[in-house]
Design an enzyme around this catalytic site. Structure first.
Site, PDB file in Angstrom:
ATOM      1  N   ASP A  79     -97.087 -16.750 -33.135  1.00  0.00           N
ATOM      2  CA  ASP A  79     -96.404 -17.187 -34.218  1.00  0.00           C
ATOM      3  C   ASP A  79     -96.302 -15.878 -35.073  1.00  0.00           C
ATOM      4  O   ASP A  79     -96.604 -14.999 -34.354  1.00  0.00           O
ATOM      5  CB  ASP A  79     -97.286 -18.033 -34.952  1.00  0.00           C
ATOM      6  CG  ASP A  79     -99.263 -17.516 -34.692  1.00  0.00           C
ATOM      7  OD1 ASP A  79     -99.154 -17.033 -33.932  1.00  0.00           O
ATOM      8  OD2 ASP A  79     -99.780 -17.557 -35.448  1.00  0.00           O
ATOM      9  N   GLU A 141    -102.450 -17.382 -34.047  1.00  0.00           N
ATOM     10  CA  GLU A 141    -103.463 -16.516 -34.133  1.00  0.00           C
ATOM     11  C   GLU A 141    -103.377 -16.230 -34.980  1.00  0.00           C
ATOM     12  O   GLU A 141    -104.413 -15.744 -36.214  1.00  0.00           O
ATOM     13  CB  GLU A 141    -102.798 -15.666 -32.969  1.00  0.00           C
ATOM     14  CG  GLU A 141    -103.656 -14.730 -32.854  1.00  0.00           C
ATOM     15  CD  GLU A 141    -103.612 -14.249 -34.294  1.00  0.00           C
ATOM     16  OE1 GLU A 141    -104.510 -12.460 -33.850  1.00  0.00           O
ATOM     17  OE2 GLU A 141    -102.862 -13.186 -34.697  1.00  0.00           O
TER      18      GLU A 141
END
Length: 392
Positions: A79, A141
């Site tokens: 991400d 994350e």
């Protein structure tokens, strides 16, 4: 031509494909995961998903090499942070080379590392590895390392025990042995709406929330005053910031609700819940006071995420390994940002952070990774291939 020289252009091609997927944390990463799976299938590398509960996002674990203990995990997140409102001068989801730099969202944080790890796959397979290399790609994350814990549980329980973990966050391809932890919270204050001229008939959630945020400001200043002068971190103290505030509907209405989010980034040895206990007590007292006026008013605090710190390991196997592959003879290093490295360490794995690019470029408009950093990363991966082939 050396392995690093052939690996570099392959990594750049893969980086272009990875950056093209908009994997902003609020969106799904499944399109990218499917593409990576197809790439791995093309090389005959086995893999498995570890999805979230809703099935809208997934971690990915792959193994290149024999199914035996003693391997190395290359871990990174898929991400990226949003580009909304940032003044980009090129398309953030297209890699743009310029002046020795590769611009694009995630080039530095941290699709550059993912591209290098994937680029090493064909070389690893061709080398006939005697030790396995595991790829561990996570989701979410950037919003609290939310995806990695389930992935780490699978690695710990179902893979032959890896010897160490390399997390590829941007560190200029230098070994980093410690990071701060991060704990994030959502605070919701409920008031009672009324005309703003009739304060006796209601209670403003915004006004109550401001008092609580003021308490956090006081606590933040206290943490700075009490910083350990021997701390290796910059800044040395635990940091506390309010990152987002939303409250009220109109200037002349006592706000019914105010929601704010804050994080505490604490170095190893500092218990974030103990640090915040005075604030939690203030919340309990305010909750009781608001409910005494209006039963539906009050304060709630929810912990959204908790990522433990990475503590430097004495004679750490992972740090020594990363230094050898990176050609790094520099001093011991720690960083203030958080990563899944602390989660791997908490699960019992020797862990280090080492990846291309600088954290100074992460999350910025016109994010970039230096071409020289990708070349250094390719050299790291080429040495990893040699290590796996020798089976040390």
């Amino acid at each position: 031509m050396s392995s690093a020289q052939t690996l570099t252009p392959r990594a750049l091609e893969l980086l272009e494909r990875l950056v093209a997927f908009d994997t902003t944390s609020r969106l799904s990463n499944l399109e990218l995961i499917s593409w990576v799976e197809a790439y791995l299938d093309g090389h005959g590398a086995p893999h498995r998903r570890v999805p979230n509960a809703e099935g809208t996002k997934s971690n990915l674990i792959a193994t290149i090499g024999p199914d035996i203990p003693g391997g190395v995990v290359l871990s990174g997140h898929t991400d990226v942070v949003p580009v909304d409102g940032q003044p980009w001068t090129s398309d953030p989801f297209k890699v743009t080379p310029r002046d020795g730099r590769l611009y694009g969202r995630g080039t530095c944080d941290m699709k550059g590392f993912l591209a290098l790890a994937l680029a090493a796959v064909p070389d690893l397979l061709a080398a006939g590895p005697q030790k396995p290399v595991h790829l561990a790609f996570s989701y979410d994350e950037e919003v609290g390392c939310l995806g990695a814990p389930d992935m780490i549980k699978v690695i710990a329980a179902e893979l032959p025990r890896p010897a160490l973990v390399v997390v590829g966050e941007p560190t200029n391809m230098e070994a980093v042995s410690g990071h701060k932890g991060i704990t994030t919270f959502k605070v919701t204050v409920n008031g009672h709406e009324a005309h703003s001229s009739q304060t006796q008939l209601g209670v403003s959630a915004n006004m109550a929330a401001i008092r609580l945020m003021g308490r956090l400001c006081d606590l933040s200043e206290q943490l700075e005053r009490e910083a350990d002068p021997a701390s290796p971190f910059t800044p040395k103290h635990a940091t506390l910031t309010v990152g987002q505030v939303n409250g009220g509907t109109a200037v002349n209405i006592l706000a019914r609700e105010c929601v704010f989010f804050f994080d505490l980034r604490a170095p190893p040895g500092v218990d974030p819940m103990a640090v915040l206990e005075p604030f939690f007590e203030d919340c309990r007292q305010m909750d009781a006071a608001l409910k005494a006026q209006f039963p539906r008013a009050g304060v709630s605090v929810v912990r959204r995420s908790h990522t433990p710190p990475l503590a430097p390991e004495k004679d750490g196997a992972a740090e020594a390994f990363a230094r050898r592959l990176a050609g790094d003879n520099g001093p011991a290093r720690v960083v203030a940002f958080a990563a899944e490295a602390g989660q791997f360490q908490e699960a019992g794995f020797s862990t280090v952070i080492c990846g291309p690019g600088s954290i100074d470029q992460a999350h910025q408009p016109d994010e970039f990774v230096e071409m020289s950093q990708m070349e250094r990363g390719a050299a790291f991966m080429a040495r990893l291939v040699d290590w796996a082939a020798r089976g040390e």
